[in-house]
Design an enzyme around this catalytic site. Structure first.
Site, short mmCIF file in Angstrom:
data_model
loop_
_atom_site.label_atom_id
_atom_site.label_comp_id
_atom_site.label_asym_id
_atom_site.label_seq_id
_atom_site.Cartn_x
_atom_site.Cartn_y
_atom_site.Cartn_z
N HIS A 1 43.57 103.40 71.91
CA HIS A 1 42.54 102.42 71.54
C HIS A 1 41.52 102.28 72.67
O HIS A 1 40.31 102.22 72.45
CB HIS A 1 43.16 101.04 71.32
CG HIS A 1 44.10 100.93 70.16
ND1 HIS A 1 45.43 100.65 70.32
CD2 HIS A 1 43.89 101.03 68.83
CE1 HIS A 1 46.01 100.59 69.14
NE2 HIS A 1 45.10 100.82 68.21
N MET B 1 50.23 108.53 71.05
CA MET B 1 50.28 107.08 71.27
C MET B 1 50.08 106.36 69.94
O MET B 1 49.22 106.74 69.14
CB MET B 1 49.23 106.66 72.27
CG MET B 1 49.56 107.15 73.66
SD MET B 1 48.41 106.51 74.88
CE MET B 1 48.89 107.51 76.30
N SER B 2 50.90 105.35 69.72
CA SER B 2 50.83 104.58 68.49
C SER B 2 51.47 103.23 68.75
O SER B 2 52.48 103.14 69.47
CB SER B 2 51.60 105.31 67.36
OG SER B 2 51.87 104.41 66.31
#
Ligand code: PAF
Length: 293
Positions: free
Chosen positions: A36, A184-185
């Site tokens: 993000h 990435m999560s």
């Protein structure tokens, strides 16, 4: 940094910017990670004003999915965004976005909406398209930022923007990976230490698919799908949902292995359903994401 919770306030904030000032929007569901933040950094570099939305959008979750337990940590998210120099964070409630009289949804159709993620998560892209259109209308950004990890979401939003003639430029950023390759999560937080180790199986399967492509250029996509599935089958904690070779724009399955192509995978690891992909661009080069150091 302004923290905005209502539609009215969001509109007023946007109206305060001079005509011609560029505003970037980074839509998120919060519980922010470096992926993000890479979108946020790019948005801050390219625009005079940056809005990040944090909204766990209930209408994109199926009845038996993880809406209730989706990870949330607003104070931490706000600290991270403040440090990036974001101008406003839009954090509406579900009632603010979907008041009782709400009846209008955006319904993407065709294979893009109904295959792969669309087949496993019926109604998901209707929820995504609806909330993204609402956010674009509220913030009226010149640019909006999305991650390539959600490749089908990116394709759905590109179609939304083209079909409904939305005046926004979409910026798609590469998947960011942990040092061992795991994409990435926010959902990685569901994993136990053992599950976390097992979850690298998605990346390993994609690498196996890429290797198979490089070996069998002229063969049919089944060989690649098989190579990916076998890797997932070798991991006891993982259960494959799908391992596909698709057109990255339409999400139709490819009959012949020619770029552009997307290797897309979804698997359950413990209670987490994880997705990942490698993109074979039209020029024959790969977009496999960036491994964080
Ligand atoms: O990718 C996400 O986090 C969400 O699907 C999005 C784009 C913020 C819409 O809710």
């Amino acid at each position: 940094m302004d923290v905005i919770t209502t539609v009215q306030e969001m509109r007023r904030w946007r109206a305060g910017w001079p005509l011609g000032a560029s505003v970037g929007l980074v839509p998120t569901m919060g519980y922010l990670h470096e992926g993000h933040l890479s979108l946020v950094r790019r948005a801050c570099a390219e625009n005079e004003g940056v809005v990040v939305s944090i909204f766990v959008n209930p209408i994109q979750f199926g009845a038996h999915e993880d809406l209730e337990r989706y990870p949330r940590d607003l104070p931490r998210d706000l600290r991270l965004l403040e440090a990036q120099g974001v101008h406003a964070v839009f954090v509406p409630t579900a009632a603010e976005m979907y008041p009782p009289k709400f009846i209008t949804y955006v319904e993407p159709s065709g294979p893009l909406a109904s295959e792969a993620e669309g087949a496993s998560r019926p109604g998901h892209f209707r929820g995504v398209a609806t909330v993204v259109l609402k956010l674009l209308n509220l913030v009226q950004p010149q640019r909006a930022y999305f991650g390539q990890k959600d490749a089908q979401q990116v394709a759905v939003i590109k179609a939304l923007v083209a079909d409904l003639n939305l005046p926004v430029e979409l910026v798609v950023m590469p998947t960011l990976r942990e040092p061992d390759g795991l994409a990435m999560s926010s959902r990685n937080s569901y994993l136990s230490p053992q599950g976390r180790r097992a979850a690298t199986v998605l990346y390993r399967a994609l690498l196996a698919g890429k290797t198979a492509y490089e070996q069998y250029q002229s063969e049919d996509p089944a060989a690649i799908q098989r190579a990916m599935s076998e890797v997932v089958a070798s991991e006891p904690l993982a259960r494959l949902d799908y391992a596909d070779v698709r057109d990255p724009g339409t999400f139709e399955p490819l009959e012949r292995l020619r770029p552009p192509a997307l290797l897309a995978i979804a698997a359950f690891v413990e209670r987490a359903r994880l997705i990942d992909n490698f993109l074979l661009r039209a020029d024959g080069t790969w977009e496999t994401g960036i491994i964080a150091s």
